[in-house]
Design an enzyme around this catalytic site. Structure first.
Site, PDB file in Angstrom:
ATOM      1  N   ARG A 148     -43.968 -37.878 -23.324  1.00 42.55           N
ATOM      2  CA  ARG A 148     -43.424 -39.150 -23.792  1.00 42.55           C
ATOM      3  C   ARG A 148     -44.105 -39.586 -25.089  1.00 42.55           C
ATOM      4  O   ARG A 148     -45.192 -39.105 -25.424  1.00 42.55           O
ATOM      5  CB  ARG A 148     -43.627 -40.233 -22.730  1.00 42.55           C
ATOM      6  CG  ARG A 148     -42.975 -39.950 -21.379  1.00 42.55           C
ATOM      7  CD  ARG A 148     -43.296 -41.061 -20.397  1.00 42.55           C
ATOM      8  NE  ARG A 148     -42.639 -40.875 -19.096  1.00 42.55           N
ATOM      9  CZ  ARG A 148     -43.206 -40.258 -18.063  1.00 42.55           C
ATOM     10  NH1 ARG A 148     -44.440 -39.768 -18.159  1.00 42.55           N
ATOM     11  NH2 ARG A 148     -42.544 -40.137 -16.916  1.00 42.55           N
ATOM     12  N   LYS A 172     -47.522 -42.631 -17.139  1.00 35.68           N
ATOM     13  CA  LYS A 172     -47.317 -43.983 -16.628  1.00 35.68           C
ATOM     14  C   LYS A 172     -48.320 -44.296 -15.526  1.00 35.68           C
ATOM     15  O   LYS A 172     -48.689 -43.438 -14.731  1.00 35.68           O
ATOM     16  CB  LYS A 172     -45.889 -44.128 -16.100  1.00 35.68           C
ATOM     17  CG  LYS A 172     -44.822 -44.062 -17.190  1.00 35.68           C
ATOM     18  CD  LYS A 172     -43.430 -44.270 -16.604  1.00 35.68           C
ATOM     19  CE  LYS A 172     -42.369 -44.271 -17.703  1.00 35.68           C
ATOM     20  NZ  LYS A 172     -41.008 -44.464 -17.139  1.00 35.68           N
ATOM     21  N   HIS A 241     -37.649 -39.711 -27.566  1.00 33.88           N
ATOM     22  CA  HIS A 241     -37.095 -39.507 -26.222  1.00 33.88           C
ATOM     23  C   HIS A 241     -35.974 -38.472 -26.240  1.00 33.88           C
ATOM     24  O   HIS A 241     -35.762 -37.757 -25.251  1.00 33.88           O
ATOM     25  CB  HIS A 241     -36.591 -40.831 -25.646  1.00 33.88           C
ATOM     26  CG  HIS A 241     -36.693 -40.893 -24.154  1.00 33.88           C
ATOM     27  ND1 HIS A 241     -37.898 -40.889 -23.488  1.00 33.88           N
ATOM     28  CD2 HIS A 241     -35.744 -40.920 -23.186  1.00 33.88           C
ATOM     29  CE1 HIS A 241     -37.688 -40.935 -22.186  1.00 33.88           C
ATOM     30  NE2 HIS A 241     -36.396 -40.944 -21.979  1.00 33.88           N
ATOM     31  N   ARG A 244     -37.613 -35.279 -25.798  1.00 31.01           N
ATOM     32  CA  ARG A 244     -37.966 -35.086 -24.382  1.00 31.01           C
ATOM     33  C   ARG A 244     -36.752 -34.557 -23.616  1.00 31.01           C
ATOM     34  O   ARG A 244     -36.860 -33.624 -22.817  1.00 31.01           O
ATOM     35  CB  ARG A 244     -38.457 -36.414 -23.801  1.00 31.01           C
ATOM     36  CG  ARG A 244     -38.901 -36.374 -22.342  1.00 31.01           C
ATOM     37  CD  ARG A 244     -39.623 -37.686 -22.021  1.00 31.01           C
ATOM     38  NE  ARG A 244     -39.728 -37.980 -20.609  1.00 31.01           N
ATOM     39  CZ  ARG A 244     -40.702 -37.538 -19.818  1.00 31.01           C
ATOM     40  NH1 ARG A 244     -41.636 -36.734 -20.311  1.00 31.01           N
ATOM     41  NH2 ARG A 244     -40.748 -37.886 -18.542  1.00 31.01           N
ATOM     42  N   HIS A 267     -42.202 -36.726 -13.740  1.00 31.38           N
ATOM     43  CA  HIS A 267     -41.333 -37.583 -12.947  1.00 31.38           C
ATOM     44  C   HIS A 267     -41.875 -37.701 -11.520  1.00 31.38           C
ATOM     45  O   HIS A 267     -42.359 -36.730 -10.947  1.00 31.38           O
ATOM     46  CB  HIS A 267     -39.912 -37.012 -12.887  1.00 31.38           C
ATOM     47  CG  HIS A 267     -39.144 -37.176 -14.149  1.00 31.38           C
ATOM     48  ND1 HIS A 267     -38.027 -36.415 -14.463  1.00 31.38           N
ATOM     49  CD2 HIS A 267     -39.306 -38.023 -15.204  1.00 31.38           C
ATOM     50  CE1 HIS A 267     -37.558 -36.777 -15.636  1.00 31.38           C
ATOM     51  NE2 HIS A 267     -38.311 -37.754 -16.103  1.00 31.38           N
ATOM     52  N   TYR A 276     -30.576 -34.089 -15.850  1.00 30.97           N
ATOM     53  CA  TYR A 276     -30.482 -33.001 -16.830  1.00 30.97           C
ATOM     54  C   TYR A 276     -29.611 -31.858 -16.339  1.00 30.97           C
ATOM     55  O   TYR A 276     -29.078 -31.099 -17.138  1.00 30.97           O
ATOM     56  CB  TYR A 276     -31.887 -32.491 -17.179  1.00 30.97           C
ATOM     57  CG  TYR A 276     -32.745 -33.548 -17.832  1.00 30.97           C
ATOM     58  CD1 TYR A 276     -32.467 -33.986 -19.115  1.00 30.97           C
ATOM     59  CD2 TYR A 276     -33.806 -34.125 -17.154  1.00 30.97           C
ATOM     60  CE1 TYR A 276     -33.236 -34.979 -19.708  1.00 30.97           C
ATOM     61  CE2 TYR A 276     -34.587 -35.111 -17.743  1.00 30.97           C
ATOM     62  CZ  TYR A 276     -34.289 -35.527 -19.016  1.00 30.97           C
ATOM     63  OH  TYR A 276     -35.044 -36.511 -19.600  1.00 30.97           O
TER      64      TYR A 276
END
Length: 295
Positions: A148, A172, A241, A244, A267, A276
């Site tokens: 990210r 995150k 992004h 990504r 994730h 995806y």
């Protein structure tokens, strides 16, 4: 029609809704009333049931109305029946249990592999100055690791392990993960760091520095990526992004498993990564349509 007028006056004078909102509600309610009157002339608001509302929604979808449009009209009918039930104008609320259609999530945008190859491999795309070397390194890092924007900005020199060819990435909620990289990125990173250390007054432990020797910012990296991608694509969105998304799509198109891609992207759930697979399937459909003589 009298019930509709009562409801519209309620919106105007008791709820102080705008004229535009009232007109939109009126349009939706009149549309529904026309639908069930044309279907069976004896039908009235008091005899409407949930199935009739669902049939109306299905007719809108069949005509090509978007899910957001159908949901807005359904919202008007729901509000009307809540009002009518509260005033004793109807005996039940048939719209209460009716669910609107789910909005389709837009597929992730990505840059085609041949365009990324052209951007990375054609020497004329880049100069030899510090800014160009930094820009190419940033874009290659995004493309080959899928990290990210915040994760790239947060990288320090000590997070790069050249011996094992891996990055320690802080994602995150400060969760850390290890992301591998290949020989090309290793050589590119080393060349960038050498030039950076020769030319900049390093004021920070950060891997990527601006001209003042401080950590690059989100806006700076965003501009770098946009300028780079603008050389090979006219896509409206040209952001970190998108790179990504491009990484994930390239991995799946070339045989990587969904669980592996999930771990690389950081994730929490494989359900997040599954979007995806829709992208790659859309690509397969295009290939099929272009290649098969009877497609």
């Amino acid at each position: 029609m009298l019930m509709i007028e009562d409801f519209l006056n309620y919106l105007r004078y008791e709820r102080n809704r705008s004229d535009l909102t009232v007109r939109n509600y009126e349009r939706s309610l009149c549309d529904f009333e026309s639908y069930f009157k044309n279907r069976e002339s004896h039908l009235s608001w008091e005899s409407v049931d949930s199935d009739l509302i669902r049939d109306w929604m299905e007719s809108m979808m069949d005509k090509g109305d978007m899910a957001s449009t159908v949901n807005n009209r359904l919202s008007a009918v729901r509000s009307f029946f809540r009002f009518a039930l509260s005033r004793g104008l109807v005996d039940s609320d048939p719209a209460h249990s009716v669910k609107g259609p789910k909005k389709k999530k837009p597929l992730p945008q990505f840059v085609r592999e041949d365009d990324m190859d052209r951007l990375m491999d054609v020497p004329e795309m880049w100069g030899n100055n510090y800014k160009d070397v930094r820009a190419r390194t940033i874009i290659l890092l995004f493309y080959t690791t899928g990290i990210r924007l915040a994760e790239l900005i947060g990288l320090d020199d000590q997070d790069v392990d050249f011996v094992n060819r891996q990055l320690k990435v802080t994602g995150k909620r400060n969760k850390q993960r290890i992301v591998p990289f290949g020989e090309e990125l290793e050589q590119t990173l080393k060349a960038y760091m050498n030039q950076r250390d020769e030319q900049s007054m390093k004021q920070d432990a950060a891997l990527f520095l601006n001209d003042k020797g401080c950590r690059v910012t989100r806006s700076q990296v965003g501009r770098i990526v946009k300028a780079g991608l603008s050389q090979v694509t006219t896509m409206k969105k040209r952001s970190p992004h998108v790179l990504r998304h491009t990484f994930a799509t390239a991995m799946l198109n070339n045989g990587a498993g969904l669980e592996s891609v999930r771990k690389l992207l950081g994730h929490e759930s494989v359900a997040t990564t599954e979007i995806y697979t829709h992208t790659t399937f859309e690509q397969l459909k295009r290939v099929y349509k272009d290649a098969h003589p009877r497609a």
